[in-house]
Scaffold this motif. Structure first.
Motif, PDB file in Angstrom:
ATOM      1  N   ARG A  42      39.014   0.193  42.796  1.00 52.00           N
ATOM      2  CA  ARG A  42      38.279   1.045  43.739  1.00 52.00           C
ATOM      3  C   ARG A  42      36.901   0.483  44.091  1.00 52.00           C
ATOM      4  O   ARG A  42      36.446   0.613  45.244  1.00 52.00           O
ATOM      5  N   HIS A  43      36.189  -0.129  43.134  1.00 53.56           N
ATOM      6  CA  HIS A  43      34.859  -0.682  43.426  1.00 53.56           C
ATOM      7  C   HIS A  43      34.958  -1.834  44.421  1.00 53.56           C
ATOM      8  O   HIS A  43      34.163  -1.925  45.361  1.00 53.56           O
ATOM      9  N   ILE A  44      35.925  -2.701  44.210  1.00 55.01           N
ATOM     10  CA  ILE A  44      36.122  -3.838  45.112  1.00 55.01           C
ATOM     11  C   ILE A  44      36.566  -3.353  46.487  1.00 55.01           C
ATOM     12  O   ILE A  44      36.092  -3.839  47.519  1.00 55.01           O
ATOM     13  N   ILE A  45      37.478  -2.381  46.506  1.00 53.50           N
ATOM     14  CA  ILE A  45      37.969  -1.827  47.765  1.00 53.50           C
ATOM     15  C   ILE A  45      36.820  -1.234  48.576  1.00 53.50           C
ATOM     16  O   ILE A  45      36.667  -1.513  49.777  1.00 53.50           O
ATOM     17  N   LYS A  46      35.991  -0.431  47.926  1.00 56.44           N
ATOM     18  CA  LYS A  46      34.879   0.226  48.625  1.00 56.44           C
ATOM     19  C   LYS A  46      33.888  -0.797  49.170  1.00 56.44           C
ATOM     20  O   LYS A  46      33.449  -0.702  50.324  1.00 56.44           O
ATOM     21  N   ALA A  47      33.540  -1.786  48.361  1.00 54.46           N
ATOM     22  CA  ALA A  47      32.551  -2.777  48.787  1.00 54.46           C
ATOM     23  C   ALA A  47      33.064  -3.621  49.946  1.00 54.46           C
ATOM     24  O   ALA A  47      32.343  -3.868  50.923  1.00 54.46           O
ATOM     25  N   ASP A  91      50.373 -10.680  58.981  1.00 50.85           N
ATOM     26  CA  ASP A  91      50.982 -12.002  58.948  1.00 50.85           C
ATOM     27  C   ASP A  91      50.383 -12.896  57.865  1.00 50.85           C
ATOM     28  O   ASP A  91      51.093 -13.444  57.036  1.00 50.85           O
ATOM     29  N   ASN A  92      49.078 -13.065  57.874  1.00 45.38           N
ATOM     30  CA  ASN A  92      48.461 -13.931  56.863  1.00 45.38           C
ATOM     31  C   ASN A  92      47.083 -13.390  56.472  1.00 45.38           C
ATOM     32  O   ASN A  92      46.050 -14.013  56.716  1.00 45.38           O
ATOM     33  N   PRO A  93      47.066 -12.228  55.829  1.00 47.73           N
ATOM     34  CA  PRO A  93      45.786 -11.664  55.392  1.00 47.73           C
ATOM     35  C   PRO A  93      45.221 -12.445  54.219  1.00 47.73           C
ATOM     36  O   PRO A  93      45.923 -13.230  53.572  1.00 47.73           O
ATOM     37  N   SER A  94      43.971 -12.244  53.933  1.00 47.47           N
ATOM     38  CA  SER A  94      43.448 -12.672  52.645  1.00 47.47           C
ATOM     39  C   SER A  94      43.998 -11.704  51.605  1.00 47.47           C
ATOM     40  O   SER A  94      44.332 -10.555  51.924  1.00 47.47           O
ATOM     41  N   ILE A  95      44.105 -12.164  50.364  1.00 47.92           N
ATOM     42  CA  ILE A  95      44.726 -11.321  49.354  1.00 47.92           C
ATOM     43  C   ILE A  95      44.045 -11.518  48.010  1.00 47.92           C
ATOM     44  O   ILE A  95      43.592 -12.622  47.675  1.00 47.92           O
ATOM     45  N   ILE A  96      43.958 -10.420  47.253  1.00 47.87           N
ATOM     46  CA  ILE A  96      43.306 -10.409  45.944  1.00 47.87           C
ATOM     47  C   ILE A  96      44.295  -9.853  44.933  1.00 47.87           C
ATOM     48  O   ILE A  96      44.905  -8.808  45.162  1.00 47.87           O
ATOM     49  N   GLY A  97      44.466 -10.533  43.807  1.00 53.42           N
ATOM     50  CA  GLY A  97      45.367 -10.047  42.780  1.00 53.42           C
ATOM     51  C   GLY A  97      44.759 -10.158  41.399  1.00 53.42           C
ATOM     52  O   GLY A  97      44.225 -11.215  41.029  1.00 53.42           O
ATOM     53  N   HIS A  98      44.822  -9.074  40.637  1.00 51.61           N
ATOM     54  CA  HIS A  98      44.322  -9.061  39.257  1.00 51.61           C
ATOM     55  C   HIS A  98      45.499  -8.970  38.295  1.00 51.61           C
ATOM     56  O   HIS A  98      46.426  -8.197  38.518  1.00 51.61           O
ATOM     57  N   TRP A 220      37.239 -15.217  36.466  1.00 51.60           N
ATOM     58  CA  TRP A 220      37.677 -14.959  35.083  1.00 51.60           C
ATOM     59  C   TRP A 220      36.560 -14.330  34.252  1.00 51.60           C
ATOM     60  O   TRP A 220      35.430 -14.802  34.271  1.00 51.60           O
ATOM     61  N   GLY A 221      36.903 -13.255  33.542  1.00 54.39           N
ATOM     62  CA  GLY A 221      35.969 -12.668  32.597  1.00 54.39           C
ATOM     63  C   GLY A 221      35.790 -13.601  31.400  1.00 54.39           C
ATOM     64  O   GLY A 221      36.768 -13.963  30.756  1.00 54.39           O
ATOM     65  N   ARG A 222      34.566 -13.972  31.125  1.00 51.02           N
ATOM     66  CA  ARG A 222      34.311 -14.951  30.057  1.00 51.02           C
ATOM     67  C   ARG A 222      34.851 -14.472  28.708  1.00 51.02           C
ATOM     68  O   ARG A 222      35.320 -15.274  27.896  1.00 51.02           O
ATOM     69  N   LEU A 253      39.272  -6.686  31.733  1.00 50.09           N
ATOM     70  CA  LEU A 253      39.049  -5.576  32.664  1.00 50.09           C
ATOM     71  C   LEU A 253      37.769  -5.800  33.460  1.00 50.09           C
ATOM     72  O   LEU A 253      36.988  -4.881  33.709  1.00 50.09           O
ATOM     73  N   VAL A 254      37.562  -7.014  33.882  1.00 52.22           N
ATOM     74  CA  VAL A 254      36.375  -7.399  34.644  1.00 52.22           C
ATOM     75  C   VAL A 254      36.239  -6.583  35.921  1.00 52.22           C
ATOM     76  O   VAL A 254      35.129  -6.348  36.412  1.00 52.22           O
ATOM     77  N   ILE A 255      37.352  -6.105  36.477  1.00 53.70           N
ATOM     78  CA  ILE A 255      37.305  -5.314  37.712  1.00 53.70           C
ATOM     79  C   ILE A 255      36.585  -3.982  37.503  1.00 53.70           C
ATOM     80  O   ILE A 255      36.073  -3.392  38.458  1.00 53.70           O
ATOM     81  N   GLU A 256      36.528  -3.514  36.272  1.00 54.47           N
ATOM     82  CA  GLU A 256      35.763  -2.309  35.937  1.00 54.47           C
ATOM     83  C   GLU A 256      34.382  -2.652  35.400  1.00 54.47           C
ATOM     84  O   GLU A 256      33.418  -1.930  35.639  1.00 54.47           O
ATOM     85  N   GLU A 257      34.290  -3.757  34.679  1.00 57.22           N
ATOM     86  CA  GLU A 257      33.049  -4.086  33.982  1.00 57.22           C
ATOM     87  C   GLU A 257      32.001  -4.747  34.867  1.00 57.22           C
ATOM     88  O   GLU A 257      30.809  -4.460  34.748  1.00 57.22           O
ATOM     89  N   GLN A 258      32.438  -5.650  35.743  1.00 60.44           N
ATOM     90  CA  GLN A 258      31.493  -6.389  36.588  1.00 60.44           C
ATOM     91  C   GLN A 258      31.986  -6.492  38.032  1.00 60.44           C
ATOM     92  O   GLN A 258      32.061  -7.588  38.594  1.00 60.44           O
ATOM     93  N   PRO A 259      32.294  -5.372  38.671  1.00 60.71           N
ATOM     94  CA  PRO A 259      32.819  -5.452  40.042  1.00 60.71           C
ATOM     95  C   PRO A 259      31.821  -6.045  41.030  1.00 60.71           C
ATOM     96  O   PRO A 259      32.224  -6.735  41.974  1.00 60.71           O
TER      97      PRO A 259
END
Length: 279
Positions: A42-47, A91-98, A220-222, A253-259
């Motif tokens: 949700r943080h990435i989506i909103k930003a 057709d060819n969007p940019s894409i993000i996958g966790h 990558w989360g260190r 869970l970097v998507i929650e910790e450091q979005p």
């Protein structure tokens, strides 16, 4: 509890896939992993929705999508994504996958032949071997786990989720992550998706990573203890021209910790969509 609702839906082989679309601008698709849902993005989506049209959804067997008995493996997730791209007329969007979302992106690109302008992979499950001892134990004893009392099940899920983070998870966020895995359907679905996880799904594409020609950004989360940073470094070396950026003070869970740090890297990368240069 944090409210999160996906307003859109479509049917894939009679099974409901819930999704959302927000923002204005070039298209970007966001794909979550396990045991997460689009809520965790949700943080990435909103930003990103400030500059892009962001498409997001819950994988089959996860979140608000269909959790009925059936195939929820990585083997079905790329056909689902392929189908959604047609539904959304992209057709060819940019894409993000966790996590498993990164695997799904890679399999959709390499197996289904879907083109993506820019690919962002966040702590993806991409290289064998993978699967924690907990994963292996559940695979061997799925029925036994599915039969534990609800309060024990919830304690298992909470404890498992906490190991993905480097920093403590807020109680309201933890409640929202656990919620889709509660109740009879959610409880069974949690163990089903683990039981169906198998490294053969990454083995099928790992040898093809050298053929990827699209710009790829790996984040990558260190402090990731689920998939150590060394895997990210190996993945970078396998994908020609890809770049790897390490996010400090974050685990899997970097998507929650450091979005915010993720968005700082993702935004300029996908803003160059349509140009041949890599980040």
């Amino acid at each position: 509890m944090i409210e999160w609702k996906l307003p859109g839906s479509c049917l894939f082989d009679g099974r409901t896939v819930r999704y959302g679309v927000t923002g204005h601008g070039p298209p970007v698709v966001a794909v979550h992993g396990t045991p997460w849902s689009s809520f965790n993005l949700r943080h990435i989506i909103k930003a990103l929705s400030r500059d892009f049209t962001v498409y997001y959804y819950d994988l089959i067997g996860y979140g608000q999508s269909d959790k009925s008995p059936g195939d929820v493996s990585l083997g079905i997730q790329n056909p689902v994504l392929d189908y959604l791209l047609d539904c959304w007329q992209l057709d060819n969007p940019s894409i993000i996958g966790h996590d498993f979302g990164g695997t799904t992106v890679l399999r959709t690109h390499l197996i289904n032949g879907r083109d993506f302008d820019r690919i962002v992979l966040i702590d993806p499950v991409a290289l064998a071997p993978w699967g924690s001892p907990f994963f292996q134990h559940v695979r061997e004893h799925e029925a036994a786990f599915a039969g534990v009392p609800d309060y024990i099940h919830e304690a298992i899920v909470r404890a498992y989720i906490k190991t993905a983070a480097f920093t403590p998870i807020d109680d309201a966020i933890l409640d929202s992550i656990v919620l889709p895995w509660t109740g009879p359907d959610g409880k069974a679905a949690f163990y089903r998706q683990i039981a169906q996880a198998h490294s053969g799904y990454t083995d099928a594409v790992q040898a093809l990573y050298a053929e990827i020609s699209r710009p790829v950004l790996i984040l990558w989360g260190r402090e990731d203890t689920w998939i150590p940073l060394e895997r990210g470094e190996a993945l970078r070396d396998m994908i020609p021209g890809s770049s790897l950026h390490v996010i400090p003070d974050a685990g899997h869970l970097v998507i929650e910790e450091q979005p915010d740090q993720l968005v700082e890297k993702i935004r300029p990368f996908i803003q160059h969509a349509g140009t041949p240069s890599r980040a």
